[in-house]
Design an enzyme around this catalytic site. Structure first.
Site, PDB file in Angstrom:
ATOM      1  N   GLU A   7      18.819  16.455 -12.711  1.00 20.60           N
ATOM      2  CA  GLU A   7      18.327  15.280 -13.412  1.00 20.60           C
ATOM      3  C   GLU A   7      17.718  14.312 -12.408  1.00 20.60           C
ATOM      4  O   GLU A   7      18.347  13.978 -11.399  1.00 20.60           O
ATOM      5  CB  GLU A   7      19.457  14.565 -14.158  1.00 20.60           C
ATOM      6  CG  GLU A   7      19.914  15.259 -15.413  1.00 20.60           C
ATOM      7  CD  GLU A   7      20.938  14.421 -16.164  1.00 20.60           C
ATOM      8  OE1 GLU A   7      21.115  13.233 -15.826  1.00 20.60           O
ATOM      9  OE2 GLU A   7      21.569  14.958 -17.086  1.00 20.60           O
ATOM     10  N   GLU A  64      23.826   2.638 -17.413  1.00 21.28           N
ATOM     11  CA  GLU A  64      24.327   2.917 -16.071  1.00 21.28           C
ATOM     12  C   GLU A  64      25.351   1.891 -15.610  1.00 21.28           C
ATOM     13  O   GLU A  64      25.257   0.705 -15.896  1.00 21.28           O
ATOM     14  CB  GLU A  64      23.169   2.954 -15.062  1.00 21.28           C
ATOM     15  CG  GLU A  64      21.975   3.775 -15.486  1.00 21.28           C
ATOM     16  CD  GLU A  64      22.270   5.252 -15.687  1.00 21.28           C
ATOM     17  OE1 GLU A  64      23.394   5.697 -15.410  1.00 21.28           O
ATOM     18  OE2 GLU A  64      21.368   5.965 -16.160  1.00 21.28           O
TER      19      GLU A  64
END
Length: 281
Positions: free
Chosen positions: A64, A75
């Site tokens: 990724e 995040e």
């Protein structure tokens, strides 16, 4: 999960006659998959290139690539900081595509972009999907797009042979089956509530979440991410799914070692891949 037919590996990348969705399937066709994540441009684009190649050589089944964004809402602090470091150095989406072109000359490892909707929206969804196909990006993950609103980005990806990967979470409830039935590439099963980041314990009943996906769609791989940091955790998640996804632990190594991070990250990937590979199918 039923057997997935993997296409034969082909060198090159964008020029190879294999769709992105087919390459993603190949990542899960030979056993439990290990999927590492890195933020492009942290500490710099040259190091990111070396990281991707080294992780592939260390056993990563799919990588990724995070395209830096100023407000990465899914995040935790580790990856947020990496995004800000990359943006402070002026990393752009065009530069990330150029990075992929260089990577594709060196490895055929399946690649997925993980970023936020504003990135392909600003670039132009159709143009973004076309560039992914041209450069050899196989899948796109947008954690801030609800399943019900995905077609703005999923349709252009589908037209270019790029898999648009959907996420299911412990809070997806009755939507799990609907998401699974329309899934492309693989289903990203979120192991923990909240944002990304290493956790000492993963309390979510991941096995039950994966089982719901498989009941709805037996031919799609399920990989588990969010919170995984140790080989033991990776093995535990792989035992109930088709693979483990790790981001924050790798990004932390990059932050600690800077441009000297390639070997420490490669060693970590080798250990994590060994842990998931030891799990019986």
């Amino acid at each position: 999960m039923s057997s997935i037919q993997a296409p034969a590996a082909q060198p090159g990348g964008a020029s190879a006659a294999v769709s992105g969705a087919a390459r993603v399937a190949r990542a899960f066709a030979s056993g439990k998959a290990f999927v590492p994540f890195v933020t492009c441009g942290d500490p710099d684009l040259e190091t990111t290139e070396e990281l991707v190649v080294a992780m592939a050589e260390a056993g990563a089944d799919l990588v990724e690539l995070g395209i830096p964004f100023s407000d990465p809402t899914a995040e935790g602090p580790v990856i947020q900081a990496a995004n800000l470091r990359a943006l402070a150095k002026g990393v752009t989406t065009d530069q990330v595509f150029e990075l992929v072109e260089r990577v594709r000359k060196r490895t055929d490892v399946p690649l997925a972009f993980m970023t936020y909707a504003n990135v392909p929206f600003s670039f132009g969804a159709e143009r973004f999907a076309r560039r992914m196909a041209e450069t050899g990006v196989d899948a796109l993950i947008l954690p801030d797009i609800p399943f019900e609103e995905k077609e703005e980005f999923a349709a252009p990806c589908r037209a270019e042979g790029v898999a648009f990967v959907s996420l299911v979470a412990p809070t997806s409830h009755e939507r799990v089956e609907m998401i699974a039935r329309e899934a492309e590439g693989f289903v990203y099963c979120v192991s923990s509530l909240g944002v990304t980041g290493a956790r000492e314990n993963i309390a979510t009943d991941v096995a039950a979440l994966v089982e719901r996906v498989r009941r709805a769609r037996s031919d799609i791989p399920c990989a588990v991410g969010f919170g995984i940091a140790t080989p033991e955790q990776a093995a535990a998640m792989a035992a109930v799914s088709d693979g483990a996804i790790v981001g924050s632990a790798i990004v932390r190594l990059v932050a600690e070692h800077g441009r000297a991070c390639v070997e420490p990250v490669a060693a970590y990937v080798r250990a994590m891949k060994a842990a998931v590979s030891a799990v019986e199918n």
